[in-house]
Write a protein that holds these residues in place. Structure first.
Motif, mmCIF file in Angstrom:
data_model
loop_
_atom_site.group_PDB
_atom_site.id
_atom_site.type_symbol
_atom_site.label_atom_id
_atom_site.label_comp_id
_atom_site.label_asym_id
_atom_site.label_seq_id
_atom_site.Cartn_x
_atom_site.Cartn_y
_atom_site.Cartn_z
ATOM 1 N N GLY A 166 0.784 -1.234 0.000
ATOM 2 C CA GLY A 166 0.000 0.000 0.000
ATOM 3 C C GLY A 166 0.812 1.279 0.000
ATOM 4 N N TYR A 167 2.042 1.238 0.466
ATOM 5 C CA TYR A 167 2.848 2.456 0.481
ATOM 6 C C TYR A 167 3.195 2.890 -0.933
ATOM 7 N N GLN A 168 3.208 4.183 -1.140
ATOM 8 C CA GLN A 168 3.601 4.709 -2.452
ATOM 9 C C GLN A 168 5.088 5.029 -2.513
ATOM 10 N N TRP A 169 5.754 5.164 -1.353
ATOM 11 C CA TRP A 169 7.136 5.620 -1.328
ATOM 12 C C TRP A 169 8.178 4.500 -1.456
ATOM 13 N N ASN A 170 7.773 3.270 -1.604
ATOM 14 C CA ASN A 170 8.753 2.180 -1.747
ATOM 15 C C ASN A 170 8.708 1.569 -3.147
ATOM 16 N N LYS A 171 8.465 2.416 -4.150
ATOM 17 C CA LYS A 171 8.314 1.920 -5.518
ATOM 18 C C LYS A 171 8.812 2.928 -6.549
ATOM 19 N N LEU A 172 9.279 2.390 -7.669
ATOM 20 C CA LEU A 172 9.405 3.172 -8.899
ATOM 21 C C LEU A 172 8.267 2.729 -9.806
ATOM 22 N N TYR A 191 -5.922 4.927 2.996
ATOM 23 C CA TYR A 191 -5.560 3.978 1.939
ATOM 24 C C TYR A 191 -5.441 4.574 0.537
ATOM 25 N N GLU A 192 -5.322 5.885 0.404
ATOM 26 C CA GLU A 192 -5.193 6.452 -0.936
ATOM 27 C C GLU A 192 -3.936 5.914 -1.628
ATOM 28 N N ASP A 193 -2.876 5.647 -0.829
ATOM 29 C CA ASP A 193 -1.644 5.082 -1.385
ATOM 30 C C ASP A 193 -1.902 3.686 -1.955
ATOM 31 N N PHE A 194 -2.636 2.875 -1.206
ATOM 32 C CA PHE A 194 -2.939 1.520 -1.641
ATOM 33 C C PHE A 194 -3.714 1.522 -2.949
ATOM 34 N N PHE A 195 -4.761 2.327 -3.022
ATOM 35 C CA PHE A 195 -5.598 2.318 -4.218
ATOM 36 C C PHE A 195 -4.836 2.838 -5.434
ATOM 37 N N SER A 197 -1.506 2.405 -5.867
ATOM 38 C CA SER A 197 -0.593 1.313 -6.226
ATOM 39 C C SER A 197 -1.329 0.170 -6.915
ATOM 40 N N LEU A 198 -2.511 -0.166 -6.423
ATOM 41 C CA LEU A 198 -3.256 -1.263 -7.026
ATOM 42 C C LEU A 198 -3.743 -0.888 -8.422
ATOM 43 N N SER A 199 -4.112 0.377 -8.610
ATOM 44 C CA SER A 199 -4.519 0.835 -9.942
ATOM 45 C C SER A 199 -3.380 0.681 -10.935
ATOM 46 N N VAL A 200 -2.164 1.000 -10.501
ATOM 47 C CA VAL A 200 -0.997 0.812 -11.362
ATOM 48 C C VAL A 200 -0.767 -0.674 -11.615
ATOM 49 N N LEU A 201 -0.857 -1.482 -10.562
ATOM 50 C CA LEU A 201 -0.602 -2.923 -10.683
ATOM 51 C C LEU A 201 -1.528 -3.595 -11.701
ATOM 52 N N ASN A 202 -2.724 -3.070 -11.846
ATOM 53 C CA ASN A 202 -3.661 -3.635 -12.808
ATOM 54 C C ASN A 202 -3.150 -3.537 -14.238
ATOM 55 N N HIS A 203 -2.125 -2.707 -14.451
ATOM 56 C CA HIS A 203 -1.574 -2.525 -15.795
ATOM 57 C C HIS A 203 -0.098 -2.908 -15.877
ATOM 58 N N VAL A 349 -0.819 -2.366 19.956
ATOM 59 C CA VAL A 349 -0.015 -2.210 18.750
ATOM 60 C C VAL A 349 0.474 -3.586 18.264
ATOM 61 N N SER A 350 0.946 -4.417 19.201
ATOM 62 C CA SER A 350 1.444 -5.744 18.831
ATOM 63 C C SER A 350 0.314 -6.635 18.325
ATOM 64 N N MET A 351 -0.907 -6.435 18.831
ATOM 65 C CA MET A 351 -2.055 -7.215 18.399
ATOM 66 C C MET A 351 -2.492 -6.872 16.981
ATOM 67 N N THR A 352 -2.371 -5.599 16.615
ATOM 68 C CA THR A 352 -2.943 -5.107 15.357
ATOM 69 C C THR A 352 -1.902 -4.691 14.337
ATOM 70 N N LYS A 353 -0.665 -5.022 14.558
ATOM 71 C CA LYS A 353 0.424 -4.538 13.706
ATOM 72 C C LYS A 353 0.283 -4.989 12.261
ATOM 73 N N GLN A 354 -0.090 -6.230 12.038
ATOM 74 C CA GLN A 354 -0.234 -6.732 10.685
ATOM 75 C C GLN A 354 -1.626 -6.432 10.168
ATOM 76 N N GLY A 355 -1.748 -6.536 8.849
ATOM 77 C CA GLY A 355 -3.065 -6.398 8.261
ATOM 78 C C GLY A 355 -3.218 -5.203 7.373
ATOM 79 N N GLY A 356 -2.152 -4.534 6.999
ATOM 80 C CA GLY A 356 -2.241 -3.431 6.050
ATOM 81 C C GLY A 356 -1.931 -2.104 6.640
ATOM 82 N N ASN A 357 -1.387 -1.266 5.807
ATOM 83 C CA ASN A 357 -1.029 0.081 6.240
ATOM 84 C C ASN A 357 -2.100 1.069 5.863
#
Length: 357
Positions: A166-172, A191-195, A197-203, A349-357
């Motif tokens: 979902g992060y936008q800053w770890n990609k070219l 989640y604007e970063d995720f959407f 990135s996923l829009s790009v991934l579709n292509h 924090v430890s309980m909910t750490k995983q599952g998306g940014n």
């Protein structure tokens, strides 16, 4: 032919004067020099504007945009995207930094600019209330070069599981795709970063993941959205899981994706149950039970979470209660999680750490 930079780096800037110099320097001092840095000032009220203008005079690779009204991070990035000229787009937040050889590693993996997407990892840097670094956590994907739809989807799923998709800053991102498909950051509280990135991934037809955690993601939580009550939290979280499921199904790994996405969805459901107990939800006891019933009968829950192999005891208990229609017990889990968040923040924090940014 236009002499364009290889990478256009877009940095949204809003009241970031305490960290801005370090962030800018980490880009301009990269061992890879063929880049432009586009600073987009979203009506900062501190000294950020003066810092940006100083670098504009100092380095010809710096571009500066000063917006006339505050539009938020997504639209600020969009302004930078529309100005960018590079073969690839990259992003960095104004309070983060990157290792000085990060872009060189990414460029080396790009096959002379032929790959559509290059991804790297991150080092999460946690700062205490006193401003001192308290801990670090490095996250990376599996290094690879991929050019088949199913392979790309599997890697996207791995990255989502590791919270890196979902992060936008770890990609070219190949800018040609972004422009040809008119992809922009949407206005969303989450989640604007995720959407994007996923829009790009579709292509995307080719991608590489490099062995690096060279993006330093500084988690200070000063005014962070993670500390606010977001009314649309669960609706957007469900959309995130559903969008990822549809992407994987389209690339013919829907069955494989169900288990991973089911666990992520259960985490979102548990977080939703917890948020329902916050007074700001405005929900009555009846509303909360109806909410649980609705989720239990939801097609997305049935497709992903109902029969997935859970990765934690807590999620396993929640799944058992939901499948058994034990709505009251589900609500009790929400109450318990809410109390943990209020009184035992580190445990939460430890309980909910995983599952998306």
């Amino acid at each position: 032919m236009e002499n364009r930079p290889f990478i256009s780096v877009v940095m949204p800037v809003y009241n970031a004067e305490k960290y801005l110099v370090s962030s800018i320097e980490s880009v301009l001092n990269q061992s890879f020099h063929d880049l432009e840095l586009i600073l987009v000032n979203d009506c900062s009220t501190d000294g950020s504007s003066a810092i940006c203008k100083d670098y504009l005079c100092r380095d010809a690779r710096v571009k500066y945009i000063e917006l006339t009204k505050n539009v938020g991070a997504g639209n600020t990035r969009n302004a930078g995207v529309e100005t960018a000229r590079g073969v690839y787009l990259a992003f960095i937040d104004a309070d983060d930094t990157i290792e000085l050889d990060l872009y060189q590693k990414a460029v080396d993996a790009s096959c002379d600019g032929s790959l559509d997407l290059i991804v790297w990892g991150a080092t999460e840097c946690y700062y205490g209330k006193n401003g001192c670094l308290s801990s670090k956590n490095a996250i990376q994907g599996t290094p690879c070069v991929l050019n088949e739809d199913s392979q790309i989807a599997r890697m996207a799923l791995e990255l989502e599981q590791k919270t890196l998709l979902g992060y936008q800053w770890n990609k070219l991102y190949k800018r040609e795709i972004v422009e040809n498909e008119h992809i922009r950051f949407e206005k969303s509280v989450l989640y604007e970063d995720f959407f994007f990135s996923l829009s790009v991934l579709n292509h995307v037809n080719s991608m590489a993941v490099i062995e690096s955690a060279g993006y330093y993601y500084n988690k200070r939580f000063e005014g962070s959205i993670t500390n606010k009550y977001v009314l649309e939290y669960f609706e957007l979280s469900r959309r995130r899981v559903n969008s990822m499921y549809c992407f994987c199904k389209k690339r013919e790994i829907g069955g494989e994706a169900s288990n991973v996405l089911g666990n992520i969805y259960l985490r979102y459901i548990l977080s939703g149950l917890m948020r329902n107990e916050d007074k700001r939800s405005g929900m009555s006891s009846k509303d909360k039970i109806q909410w649980i019933k609705k989720i239990c009968n939801d097609k997305l829950y049935i497709r992903t979470a109902k029969n997935c192999k859970t990765h934690s005891k807590i999620l396993g208990i929640l799944q058992k209660f939901m499948n058994g229609k034990k709505y009251g017990l589900c609500r009790l889990m929400g109450i318990g999680t809410y109390l943990v968040k209020v009184y035992f923040k580190n445990l939460y924090v430890s309980m909910t750490k995983q599952g998306g940014n």
